[in-house]
Structure formats: structure tokens, C-alpha cells
Motif scaffolding. Structure first.
Motif, PDB file in Angstrom:
ATOM      1  N   ALA A  39      92.075  -4.012  60.249  1.00 38.41           N
ATOM      2  CA  ALA A  39      93.121  -3.361  59.456  1.00 38.41           C
ATOM      3  C   ALA A  39      93.943  -2.427  60.335  1.00 38.41           C
ATOM      4  N   TRP A  40      93.277  -1.704  61.206  1.00 39.93           N
ATOM      5  CA  TRP A  40      93.973  -0.796  62.128  1.00 39.93           C
ATOM      6  C   TRP A  40      94.992  -1.550  62.979  1.00 39.93           C
ATOM      7  N   TYR A  41      94.595  -2.693  63.528  1.00 38.65           N
ATOM      8  CA  TYR A  41      95.518  -3.410  64.403  1.00 38.65           C
ATOM      9  C   TYR A  41      96.703  -3.967  63.615  1.00 38.65           C
ATOM     10  N   GLY A  42      96.442  -4.503  62.425  1.00 41.01           N
ATOM     11  CA  GLY A  42      97.538  -5.014  61.616  1.00 41.01           C
ATOM     12  C   GLY A  42      98.507  -3.930  61.201  1.00 41.01           C
ATOM     13  N   GLN A  43      97.987  -2.774  60.802  1.00 40.79           N
ATOM     14  CA  GLN A  43      98.868  -1.668  60.425  1.00 40.79           C
ATOM     15  C   GLN A  43      99.598  -1.124  61.650  1.00 40.79           C
ATOM     16  N   ARG A  44      98.964  -1.148  62.782  1.00 40.22           N
ATOM     17  CA  ARG A  44      99.618  -0.751  64.036  1.00 40.22           C
ATOM     18  C   ARG A  44     100.814  -1.649  64.338  1.00 40.22           C
ATOM     19  N   TYR A  45     100.709  -2.910  63.950  1.00 37.69           N
ATOM     20  CA  TYR A  45     101.798  -3.862  64.183  1.00 37.69           C
ATOM     21  C   TYR A  45     102.936  -3.668  63.178  1.00 37.69           C
ATOM     22  N   PHE A  46     102.603  -3.478  61.912  1.00 41.78           N
ATOM     23  CA  PHE A  46     103.637  -3.411  60.877  1.00 41.78           C
ATOM     24  C   PHE A  46     104.249  -2.022  60.690  1.00 41.78           C
ATOM     25  N   ASN A  47     103.461  -0.986  60.870  1.00 41.70           N
ATOM     26  CA  ASN A  47     103.986   0.383  60.728  1.00 41.70           C
ATOM     27  C   ASN A  47     103.179   1.329  61.613  1.00 41.70           C
ATOM     28  N   PRO A  48     103.429   1.277  62.913  1.00 41.23           N
ATOM     29  CA  PRO A  48     102.592   2.017  63.876  1.00 41.23           C
ATOM     30  C   PRO A  48     102.589   3.526  63.666  1.00 41.23           C
ATOM     31  N   GLU A  49     103.650   4.042  63.074  1.00 39.11           N
ATOM     32  CA  GLU A  49     103.718   5.490  62.911  1.00 39.11           C
ATOM     33  C   GLU A  49     102.605   6.037  62.013  1.00 39.11           C
ATOM     34  N   THR A  50     102.087   5.211  61.109  1.00 38.56           N
ATOM     35  CA  THR A  50     101.078   5.707  60.162  1.00 38.56           C
ATOM     36  C   THR A  50      99.665   5.707  60.735  1.00 38.56           C
ATOM     37  N   VAL A  51      99.443   5.014  61.831  1.00 40.67           N
ATOM     38  CA  VAL A  51      98.093   4.965  62.407  1.00 40.67           C
ATOM     39  C   VAL A  51      98.053   5.531  63.821  1.00 40.67           C
ATOM     40  N   LYS A  52      99.125   6.183  64.250  1.00 40.85           N
ATOM     41  CA  LYS A  52      99.170   6.661  65.636  1.00 40.85           C
ATOM     42  C   LYS A  52      98.092   7.689  65.935  1.00 40.85           C
ATOM     43  N   ASP A  53      97.638   8.402  64.908  1.00 35.75           N
ATOM     44  CA  ASP A  53      96.605   9.405  65.112  1.00 35.75           C
ATOM     45  C   ASP A  53      95.232   8.931  64.620  1.00 35.75           C
ATOM     46  N   LYS A  54      95.119   7.647  64.340  1.00 35.28           N
ATOM     47  CA  LYS A  54      93.854   7.096  63.847  1.00 35.28           C
ATOM     48  C   LYS A  54      93.252   6.158  64.885  1.00 35.28           C
ATOM     49  N   SER A  55      91.952   6.015  64.843  1.00 32.39           N
ATOM     50  CA  SER A  55      91.262   5.120  65.764  1.00 32.39           C
ATOM     51  C   SER A  55      90.946   3.812  65.065  1.00 32.39           C
ATOM     52  N   PRO A  56      90.561   2.773  65.819  1.00 32.09           N
ATOM     53  CA  PRO A  56      90.171   1.505  65.185  1.00 32.09           C
ATOM     54  C   PRO A  56      88.995   1.646  64.239  1.00 32.09           C
ATOM     55  N   MET A  57      88.254   2.734  64.341  1.00 29.88           N
ATOM     56  CA  MET A  57      87.081   2.925  63.490  1.00 29.88           C
ATOM     57  C   MET A  57      87.349   3.857  62.313  1.00 29.88           C
ATOM     58  N   SER A  58      88.613   4.189  62.075  1.00 26.05           N
ATOM     59  CA  SER A  58      88.941   5.109  60.994  1.00 26.05           C
ATOM     60  C   SER A  58      88.482   4.567  59.645  1.00 26.05           C
ATOM     61  N   HIS A  59      87.884   5.426  58.849  1.00 27.34           N
ATOM     62  CA  HIS A  59      87.354   5.009  57.558  1.00 27.34           C
ATOM     63  C   HIS A  59      88.337   5.238  56.415  1.00 27.34           C
ATOM     64  N   ASP A  60      89.515   5.811  56.717  1.00 21.89           N
ATOM     65  CA  ASP A  60      90.441   6.190  55.652  1.00 21.89           C
ATOM     66  C   ASP A  60      91.798   5.504  55.763  1.00 21.89           C
ATOM     67  N   LEU A  61      91.830   4.286  56.326  1.00 21.65           N
ATOM     68  CA  LEU A  61      93.086   3.547  56.393  1.00 21.65           C
ATOM     69  C   LEU A  61      93.547   3.175  54.987  1.00 21.65           C
ATOM     70  N   SER A  62      94.856   3.197  54.762  1.00 18.13           N
ATOM     71  CA  SER A  62      95.401   2.914  53.435  1.00 18.13           C
ATOM     72  C   SER A  62      95.204   1.450  53.067  1.00 18.13           C
ATOM     73  N   PHE A  63      95.006   1.205  51.784  1.00 15.81           N
ATOM     74  CA  PHE A  63      94.978  -0.161  51.266  1.00 15.81           C
ATOM     75  C   PHE A  63      96.395  -0.672  51.036  1.00 15.81           C
ATOM     76  N   ILE A  64      97.188   0.049  50.271  1.00 19.57           N
ATOM     77  CA  ILE A  64      98.594  -0.308  50.038  1.00 19.57           C
ATOM     78  C   ILE A  64      99.432   0.275  51.163  1.00 19.57           C
ATOM     79  N   CYS A  65     100.156  -0.583  51.868  1.00 17.62           N
ATOM     80  CA  CYS A  65     100.926  -0.158  53.044  1.00 17.62           C
ATOM     81  C   CYS A  65     102.385  -0.586  52.915  1.00 17.62           C
TER      82      CYS A  65
END
Length: 473
Positions: free
Chosen positions: A248-274
Motif C-alpha cells: 500500500a505504501w508503494y502504491g500511494q507513493r506512486y499516486f500521491n507521494p506527498e501523503t506518505v513522504k513522512d511514512k515508512s513502508p511499515m506504517s500501520h496508519d496508511l489511509s484506505f480511501i486515497c
């Protein structure tokens, strides 16, 4: 019983206002527990639909309605372990993809244990898709089946029509919730419970098991003030951090990188609706579902990396069996608006092929897959290519990328050409024309794939271990 054969998929959902052309788009990799699990692409006619259904693995059985409609399906090549229909579109232009295996925490499994002889991924497409006329009706049917029969696994189930996408998640043996994906949004679901806040007063966007709130209260399952389905029912384990959330982290990094720039691939709080920072295309979906963390330190194909020691499970890898990207278009007549883009075997080295679904049969090179290797068959051609590519990635990727670009362009061109050719046709004439067009598309793609396989074999054979060149002696 072994329920792990198909258990590691990745899903992308794209609302109609988030897609490049106003289509609803649902996509899911089917990933098996082993590298080789041959698949085929078929049309199931009403007369071939079972009336008394019996599963192979769980021994679940059910009497099915007498009014099925025709639908497409991507089952296992042979049925000894069940059908596993996975993804398809029915005659009402309702699409279904099942399932995205997800996780449930021990508290839930203690309060509502899984049902050994319940229904599961093996069964769901077959016992649902031929009987529904809308995406929401799909949720209603599966919800009623879950509450009556129970399930032996936790799953995410996708339904779409030209207007709506609904994502449904099960939890425990009998409980479930479903959310309508907002039109301007996308979702990436990676084998982990995803749905978050539930609004019980918004039936247009949420559906759920009839006793869901009471069940949670009775068993003291909610640890916060809000009703967050993921936190109540899902898991947050070390396996999730390495196997699920990085995708999920990598896909969100591709579609909207600004929202995961401070998150790691192991983040437990990635958004469902993006929300993507652009409109999403078929190529975008294919890239993400083929990805192996390119341009990050986690890419197993980066020189110097040991693929067996990478910390995160890739999205595109050897256990991909088929990818169905189902596009329901609003701007052409409904009789030819549904397209099932299909790719077989490992996604880093295959390509999507567009098939119109209002047909009576599928091309034999996609339909007649056997368990024995057949170089004339689409699944086996792509499986052989993926095997060579895995061991000679940098030597052959230029050839693979050229093949992918050429055939994706061909696919879009074919859709436009076929749309124009069938305009004004109806009934059996339209169906026959679409079927003939699918045959031509498949023939072109299989020939191009065979050419790529020849190129790769020729290029890599001279450098294998044990080769000998006399001129050096």
C-alpha cells in the motif's frame, strides 16, 4: 484442508471521477501460494452453471437459483481443487473480483470463529456473479450468505457497475462490512483489513452485518470512541509490516507521494480511501500491480541486492497467476462497454490484453489452458517468459518493456477500432462481432509473445552456467 493456494493478492479500485475516462475500474492480482498455478479465461453459459453447488476444499454446498446469466471467469485450469473463478463480468455488466485475502485479529476469531465448512474464495464468484444486477446487490447477496453459512477465511470482495464500486470485507465467521468507494478516490488493498471509519447512518456508502454493532459491544471489541473497522477487526503484526503494508505504501507513493513522504513502508496508519494527484490510467494500475519497489532500496532486482533477503514482499513477483483489470465505460452503449483486461503469470514481464465481455466464448489460446506446458497457450508462454526474466532481468528488460509498450498501445487501438466497427450492431450480430474481434486481438498478442519468448531464449542461452566456447582454448 489447504486454503493457502490462493492467498496473497493485491487490489486497486478506481472511482469513476478518479479514472482517466470516467470508467469505474477494479483490478486485482491473483497470487497463488506456489509459482505455477495455471489459469484460463472462460465464458460460463447459464446452462453450464451448477444448480447444486459443491465446493472441493471446505465441502460447503448450496442450492443455487434457477435464473443465472452468462458471465466471464478466470478459473483454475483444472478443477480438482475447485473452480476459483476470481474475476469476471456478467450479462448485466456487473463485475466482481474475489477475493483479497485479509487478516483478522484473535479477539474477533475468538468471538466469532471461522466456519470449517463455510464458503470461501473457491466458491464466491460462482455462487454470486450470475445472480446480481448491480454492485450493491452483490454485497447484499454475499452478506446474506455469510450470515447464514459462515466463511472459513477473511476476505475482501469487490463489486462494480458503471456507476459504483463496493468493497466488502469479512471478519470472523459471519461478520462483514462494505463501503462504496467515493467517485473521486482510489484504494489499494494488500491482504490486510482496510476499511476504516463506519457511518451507520449513511446507507448509500456503508453496509454491514445486521448485528455488527451489538456484536462489537457484547464482546468488548472496540478499544476507542470511534467505530474503526480496521482497528476493531483487523491485525497489526510483524507479518503485516513486512508482507502487507509496504505494498500500500508503494502504491500511494506512486499516486500521491506527498501523503506518505513522512511514512515508512511499515506504517500501520496508511489511509484506505486515497486521492491521486492526477487521473489514473490502465497503465498506472498495471505499473503498480507489477511493481517490485523500483527506485527504492527494497528492489530485489537492484544489482547487489539479495532477492532472498529483501525485507518486503513485492507486488509483482513470481507467484502472480493472473491480473484482471475490469473497466466499465459510461460513454459507449452498454452492450459493449465492459472490458476485462487480462494478463497471465508474473506481472513484471507480462502485458494486459483487452477483451470485450459480451461474448459467447473466449479465444482458445486463453481458454484451453492445461496443467501440462503448452507453448501455444497464453498462460504458459507468459510463465516461461517470467522464469527467464527472473534470472536474466537486466539482460532482457529492454526487450520486455518494448513488448509491453507496443502491446498496450495495440490494446488501446483495438478498443477504439472495435468500438467503431460494432457501432449500430445489436443482439447476436454484435456478440459475434465482439467475439471475432477478441479472437483477432488474442492471435496478435500470442504471436508477439511467442516472438518475445524466442528473443529471450536466444539472448540468454549462450551465457548459462556450463557453457563452453572453443575459441578461448
Amino acid at each position: 484442508m489447504d486454503y493457502t493456494t490462493h492467498s496473497t493478492c493485491t487490489t486497486i479500485l478506481v472511482g469513476k471521477n478518479a479514472s482517466y475516462d470516467g470508467s469505474t475500474i477494479i483490478a486485482r492480482n491473483e497470487d497463488a501460494g506456489v509459482a505455477v498455478n495455471p489459469k484460463k479465461f472462460v465464458v460460463v453459459q447459464p446452462e453450464d452453471q451448477p444448480r447444486n453447488y459443491q465446493s472441493k476444499l471446505s465441502k460447503f454446498s448450496i442450492k443455487l437459483p434457477d435464473n443465472p446469466v452468462r458471465y466471464t471467469s478466470v478459473p483454475d485450469a483444472t478443477p480438482e481443487k475447485g473452480i476459483w473463478g476470481e474475476a469476471g463480468v456478467n450479462a448485466h455488466n456487473v463485475a466482481m473480483s474475489a477475493t483479497e485475502t485479509i487478516t483478522t485479529n484473535p479477539r474477533i476469531l475468538g468471538a466469532d470463529p471461522l466456519v470449517k465448512n463455510g464458503l470461501g474464495e473457491e466458491d464466491l464468484l460462482t455462487i454470486t456473479l450470475p445472480y446480481i444486477k448491480s454492485a450493491k446487490a452483490g454485497v447484499e447477496r454475499v452478506g446474506s450468505l455469510l450470515e447464514k453459512y459462515g466463511t472459513y477465511e477473511s476476505n475482501g470482495i469487490i463489486f462494480s457497475d458503471v456507476n459504483d464500486i463496493w468493497y466488502m470485507e469479512t471478519a470472523g465467521g459471519h461478520h462483514w462490512v462494505a463501503q462504496r468507494i467515493p467517485d473521486d478516490s482510489y484504494v489499494i488493498a494488500p491482504n490486510q483489513t482496510g476499511i476504516q471509519e463506519i457511518d451507520f447512518d449513511d446507507p448509500d456508502h456503508f453496509m454491514y452485518a445486521s448485528d455488527l454493532k451489538n456484536f462489537v459491544e457484547q464482546h468488548h471489541l472496540n478499544l476507542s470512541d470511534n467505530f474503526n473497522f480496521r482497528k476493531i477487526f483487523g491485525s497489526d503484526t510483524q507479518l503485516d509490516h513486512h508482507y502487507n503494508t509496504p505494498r500500500a505504501w508503494y502504491g500511494q507513493r506512486y499516486f500521491n507521494p506527498e501523503t506518505v513522504k513522512d511514512k515508512s513502508p511499515m506504517s500501520h496508519d496508511l489511509s484506505f480511501i486515497c486521492h491521486a494527484n492526477r487521473k489514473i490510467t490502465i497503465e498506472d494500475i498495471k505499473f503498480v500491480l507489477s511493481s517490485h519497489y523500483q527506485d527504492t532500496p527494497y528492489d530485489p532486482f537492484t544489482p547487489g541486492n539479495d532477492s532472498q533477503k529483501m525485507p518486503f514482499r513485492p507486488i509483482g513477483f513470481n507467484r502472480n497467476q493472473e491480473l484482471s483489470v475490469i473497466q466499465l465505460r459510461p460513454y459507449v452503449p452498454s452492450d459493449y462497454s465492459a472490458i476485462q483486461w487480462l494478463a497471465f503469470a508474473a506481472n513484471p514481464s507480462n502485458t494486459l490484453v483487452p477483451f470485450f465481455t459480451n461474448v459467447q466464448d473466449t479465444p482458445d489460446c486463453y481458454r484451453d489452458t492445461t496443467k501440462i506446458v503448452d507453448s501455444q497457450n497464453a498462460y504458459w508462454e507468459n510463465r516461461l517468459i517470467s522464469l527467464i526474466a527472473a534470472d536474466h532481468y537486466h539482460a532482457v528488460m529492454d526487450d520486455i518493456e518494448a513488448y509491453q509498450d507496443q502491446l498496450m498501445g495495440y490494446g488501446h487501438k483495438r478498443i477504439t477500432h472495435i468500438d467503431n466497427k460494432v457501432e449500430g450492431l445489436s443482439g447476436s450480430k454484435l456478440t459475434a462481432s465482439l467475439q471475432a474481434a477478441n479472437e483477432k486481438t488474442a492471435d496478435h498478442v500470442v504471436k508477439a509473445t511467442r516472438k518475445l519468448l524466442t528473443t529471450m531464449l536466444t539472448k540468454t542461452s549462450n551465457g548459462v552456467a556450463g557453457s563452453f566456447d572453443r575459441k578461448h582454448y
